[in-house]
Design a protein around this motif. Structure first.
Motif, PDB file in Angstrom:
ATOM      1  N   PRO A 161       7.605   0.255  -0.269  1.00  0.00           N
ATOM      2  CA  PRO A 161       6.409   0.966  -0.749  1.00  0.00           C
ATOM      3  C   PRO A 161       6.700   2.211  -1.578  1.00  0.00           C
ATOM      4  N   ALA A 162       7.718   2.988  -1.216  1.00  0.00           N
ATOM      5  CA  ALA A 162       8.002   4.229  -1.942  1.00  0.00           C
ATOM      6  C   ALA A 162       8.399   3.971  -3.385  1.00  0.00           C
ATOM      7  N   SER A 163       8.924   2.767  -3.655  1.00  0.00           N
ATOM      8  CA  SER A 163       9.566   2.520  -4.944  1.00  0.00           C
ATOM      9  C   SER A 163       8.925   1.432  -5.790  1.00  0.00           C
ATOM     10  N   GLY A 200       0.339   9.346  -9.538  1.00  0.00           N
ATOM     11  CA  GLY A 200       1.140  10.325 -10.258  1.00  0.00           C
ATOM     12  C   GLY A 200       1.877  11.333  -9.401  1.00  0.00           C
ATOM     13  N   ASP A 201       1.967  11.098  -8.090  1.00  0.00           N
ATOM     14  CA  ASP A 201       2.687  12.063  -7.251  1.00  0.00           C
ATOM     15  C   ASP A 201       4.175  11.746  -7.149  1.00  0.00           C
ATOM     16  N   GLY A 202       4.627  10.697  -7.845  1.00  0.00           N
ATOM     17  CA  GLY A 202       6.044  10.360  -7.856  1.00  0.00           C
ATOM     18  C   GLY A 202       6.479   9.428  -6.760  1.00  0.00           C
ATOM     19  N   LEU A 203       5.555   9.046  -5.881  1.00  0.00           N
ATOM     20  CA  LEU A 203       5.869   8.167  -4.757  1.00  0.00           C
ATOM     21  C   LEU A 203       5.026   6.899  -4.858  1.00  0.00           C
ATOM     22  N   GLY A 204       5.643   5.751  -4.667  1.00  0.00           N
ATOM     23  CA  GLY A 204       4.885   4.506  -4.660  1.00  0.00           C
ATOM     24  C   GLY A 204       3.827   4.517  -3.574  1.00  0.00           C
ATOM     25  N   ILE A 259       0.073   2.211  -1.763  1.00  0.00           N
ATOM     26  CA  ILE A 259      -0.657   0.950  -1.580  1.00  0.00           C
ATOM     27  C   ILE A 259      -1.478   0.620  -2.823  1.00  0.00           C
ATOM     28  N   GLY A 260      -2.079   1.624  -3.427  1.00  0.00           N
ATOM     29  CA  GLY A 260      -2.851   1.389  -4.634  1.00  0.00           C
ATOM     30  C   GLY A 260      -1.997   0.809  -5.747  1.00  0.00           C
ATOM     31  N   GLY A 261      -0.766   1.283  -5.856  1.00  0.00           N
ATOM     32  CA  GLY A 261       0.140   0.745  -6.857  1.00  0.00           C
ATOM     33  C   GLY A 261       0.449  -0.717  -6.618  1.00  0.00           C
ATOM     34  N   LEU A 262       0.657  -1.081  -5.357  1.00  0.00           N
ATOM     35  CA  LEU A 262       0.917  -2.483  -5.016  1.00  0.00           C
ATOM     36  C   LEU A 262      -0.297  -3.348  -5.329  1.00  0.00           C
ATOM     37  N   ILE A 263      -1.476  -2.866  -4.990  1.00  0.00           N
ATOM     38  CA  ILE A 263      -2.699  -3.623  -5.276  1.00  0.00           C
ATOM     39  C   ILE A 263      -2.812  -3.897  -6.778  1.00  0.00           C
ATOM     40  N   SER A 264      -2.428  -2.919  -7.583  1.00  0.00           N
ATOM     41  CA  SER A 264      -2.539  -3.074  -9.034  1.00  0.00           C
ATOM     42  C   SER A 264      -1.580  -4.119  -9.580  1.00  0.00           C
ATOM     43  N   LYS A 265      -0.589  -4.524  -8.797  1.00  0.00           N
ATOM     44  CA  LYS A 265       0.417  -5.478  -9.265  1.00  0.00           C
ATOM     45  C   LYS A 265       0.345  -6.826  -8.540  1.00  0.00           C
ATOM     46  N   ILE A 266      -0.728  -7.063  -7.801  1.00  0.00           N
ATOM     47  CA  ILE A 266      -0.845  -8.325  -7.068  1.00  0.00           C
ATOM     48  C   ILE A 266      -0.879  -9.522  -8.017  1.00  0.00           C
ATOM     49  N   ASP A 267      -1.543  -9.383  -9.148  1.00  0.00           N
ATOM     50  CA  ASP A 267      -1.575 -10.499 -10.098  1.00  0.00           C
ATOM     51  C   ASP A 267      -0.186 -10.779 -10.674  1.00  0.00           C
ATOM     52  N   TYR A 268       0.616  -9.737 -10.847  1.00  0.00           N
ATOM     53  CA  TYR A 268       1.995  -9.934 -11.300  1.00  0.00           C
ATOM     54  C   TYR A 268       2.761 -10.796 -10.300  1.00  0.00           C
ATOM     55  N   LEU A 269       2.611 -10.501  -9.014  1.00  0.00           N
ATOM     56  CA  LEU A 269       3.304 -11.265  -7.984  1.00  0.00           C
ATOM     57  C   LEU A 269       2.771 -12.692  -7.915  1.00  0.00           C
ATOM     58  N   HIS A 270       1.481 -12.836  -8.066  1.00  0.00           N
ATOM     59  CA  HIS A 270       0.887 -14.174  -8.057  1.00  0.00           C
ATOM     60  C   HIS A 270       1.417 -14.999  -9.227  1.00  0.00           C
ATOM     61  N   PRO A 299       7.753  -0.721   6.042  1.00  0.00           N
ATOM     62  CA  PRO A 299       6.894   0.198   6.799  1.00  0.00           C
ATOM     63  C   PRO A 299       6.110   1.182   5.932  1.00  0.00           C
ATOM     64  N   MET A 300       4.804   1.155   6.132  1.00  0.00           N
ATOM     65  CA  MET A 300       3.906   2.088   5.452  1.00  0.00           C
ATOM     66  C   MET A 300       3.155   2.922   6.483  1.00  0.00           C
ATOM     67  N   PHE A 301       3.608   2.853   7.742  1.00  0.00           N
ATOM     68  CA  PHE A 301       2.941   3.536   8.850  1.00  0.00           C
ATOM     69  C   PHE A 301       3.184   5.050   8.789  1.00  0.00           C
TER      70      PHE A 301
END
Length: 575
Positions: A19-21, A27-31, A33-44, A55-57
């Motif tokens: 998640p961090a990467s 824009g805070d420099g850390l990966g 959940i929102g960033g991952l959501i934005s790339k779900i179509d890329y993974l699909h 871990p994102m806990f």
């Protein structure tokens, strides 16, 4: 879209996200959940069936989230529980699944459970963790209860002033081990770390350090193999302990069996296939599959000097892969195929070549090997674009991993003291190849600032210097890119799933130190895979036992009778 049913995880391509990467959305420099959501179509579009999120806990982040302070909250810079709900739905809407890391061998020392446990010797949660009185040497000095060496260097025991006892931690000081012998602790784990997320639609878990839950309660000292230190390698003493199968089966029976979900365990120091089958046999009802760590760690020096790099020997790699491909034959067990994860250096540097002239062809050759293996395939972020290790010129200040820094600082102290001057260059060289940080650098999305990972001024970790050359945006429109090749191979794997996912693996020419050749046999057809692990041209003749047809190569113009440097080929034949 209707979700698949049955043993969906057997045919799945699982993509691991750190998640961090992966992608920063704010824009805070850390990966996050929102960033991952934005790339779900890329993974699909890549062909991914399951997204596995590390871990994102909630966590103080001493070990990048593997020190969890609250299983039911999300680390605030990553997002919220509601963001995970959105992510789960985004996956499910595309016919994909979503799994989390299950980290329950230990918690953070900031978890409320541990705070209560350390508050007094008679606290109700005292036995949720391991507490032991001090020992004393002949001179009357206080010493830990055992001489066990931590995975992160130093002792596995830390003295607690409040209650005047030591607590056990196989990893960092801030990661106290849970006592699975305590039923109340186990039930709390099942509720807080598992049901909480499964009830929200999560489809399973990668189970961290799964065979370390059961410790030998006698707590004997480890055999002295390093006479220069008090702490001794002791993993063999706390892996596969006396109650481990009871605990894992209870986890399955009480929780996992109640959901349509998958489990894949991280299994170390379990070289006996018969023992592994006790974990992954369907009839045993424990785990669906495991990662066989001996394959990924074969170029490590060992428990004492993990970062004493030993270049891998191809026959050894072939033997290890063959072992874990063959062990399920005639059984109801299942296996995995993987080369990279968040705990290792990049596979191109370790098993092939990251030199500019060989980098892309090496990545494609390794993709052929991975996608033609029996079992569930696991892909680590960036592997699909051929990401490589950090440049060897990077100073230690660029490394972030607690394990890397602990090993480096320990080696540096031994060098300064004169006790072991040779240790520092060995560890430094090892970290340049094997360090966990190589897989944790920011994902390389494009050639803009910080590789498009973040719009902020500075990412949490330095981006690879070659990101303008190795990035997603550059590879998407290029039909000959590493990314396009991975897409092609994942489609081929699905098209021939009866053969590539389920087929019987047989190794040919096991002693060859340059080439890796094997067959896959199914009910209706067979495949022949030939891989050149060398930068020189190798002789190769296709066997004449079948009418083999070349269906794929990572070279445009394969030459008969020869395998080009790092070439890989797949042949097909009807049985």
């Amino acid at each position: 879209m209707q979700m698949p049913t049955g043993k969906w995880w057997k045919e799945a391509a699982v993509y691991q996200v750190y998640p961090a990467s992966f992608k920063d959305s704010n824009g805070d420099g850390l990966g996050d959940i929102g960033g991952l959501i934005s790339k779900i179509d890329y993974l699909h579009d890549l062909g991914v069936d399951v997204v596995w999120l590390c871990p994102m806990f909630d966590s103080p982040q001493h070990d990048m989230g593997y020190d969890i302070s609250n299983y039911e909250k999300v680390y605030e810079p990553y997002g919220t529980v509601e963001d995970i709900d959105i992510l789960v739905k985004a996956c499910h809407d595309r016919g994909m699944r979503f799994i989390l890391d299950l980290v329950v061998n230990h918690t953070s020392d900031e978890h409320e459970w541990f705070k209560e446990s350390r508050s007094s010797r008679d606290n109700p949660k005292r036995d949720w963790y391991f507490w032991k009185p001090a020992r004393y040497d002949d001179a009357g000095n206080r010493i830990p209860p055992t001489n066990w060496r931590s995975y992160f260097a130093g002792s596995t025991w830390t003295w607690d002033e409040t209650t005047q006892e030591y607590y056990l931690h196989l990893y960092a000081t801030q990661q106290p081990d849970l006592n699975w012998n305590c039923e109340a602790a186990r039930n709390a784990i099942y509720d807080s770390a598992m049901r909480f997320w499964l009830d929200r639609g999560v489809d399973g878990f990668r189970v961290d350090t799964v065979n370390k839950y059961s410790k030998p309660l006698e707590f004997h000292d480890a055999i002295i193999t390093d006479p220069n230190h008090y702490e001794q390698p002791a993993a063999y003493m706390f892996c596969n302990g006396p109650r481990i199968h009871e605990f894992v089966k209870e986890m399955h029976d009480k929780v996992i069996s109640q959901y349509d979900c998958m489990t894949v365990g991280e299994l170390s120091l379990t070289p006996d296939p018969d023992h592994v089958l006790r974990y992954v046999s369907a009839s045993a009802k424990q785990l669906d599959m495991v990662f066989h760590i001996d394959t990924g760690n074969m170029d490590h020096g060992g428990p004492k000097d993990k970062y004493d790099h030993r270049p891998f020997i191809l026959p050894e790699l072939k033997a290890a892969i063959t072992k874990w491909q063959k062990f399920i034959e005639g059984t109801d067990g299942w296996t995995t195929a993987f080369l990279e994860n968040h705990d290792n250096g990049r596979s191109i540097d370790r098993y092939a070549s990251s030199e500019p002239e060989f980098r892309e062809i090496s990545a494609k050759m390794l993709a052929i090997m991975m996608t033609t293996m029996t079992g569930t395939i696991f892909i680590y972020q960036g592997q699909e674009i051929g990401m490589i290790n950090a440049p060897k010129e990077w100073p230690i200040e660029e490394y972030k991993d607690i394990e890397a820094l602990n090993y480096y600082n320990e080696a540096r102290a031994l060098s300064i003291s004169g006790e072991d001057p040779s240790r520092l260059p060995i560890v430094t060289r090892g970290l340049q190849i094997l360090g966990r940080d190589h897989g944790r650098m920011p994902m390389q999305w494009d050639s803009t600032a910080h590789s498009g990972f973040t719009t902020g001024d500075k990412p949490w970790m330095r981006v690879h210097d070659l990101y303008p050359e190795i990035n997603v945006a550059k590879q998407v429109p290029d039909e000959k890119s590493v990314l396009s090749f991975w897409k092609r191979m994942l489609r081929l794997r699905k098209e021939y799933r009866d053969l590539l996912v389920y087929g019987i693996f047989d190794l040919l020419d096991p002693g060859n130190e340059k080439t890796f050749v094997y067959t896959k046999t199914g009910e209706r057809r067979a495949a022949l895979v030939a891989l050149n692990f060398d930068q020189g041209v190798q002789d190769f003749e296709v066997s004449t036992d079948k009418e083999w047809k070349l269906v794929l190569s990572n070279y445009d113009a394969p030459v008969a009778g020869k395998l080009a440097p790092f070439e890989g080929r797949v042949y097909m034949s009807a049985n």
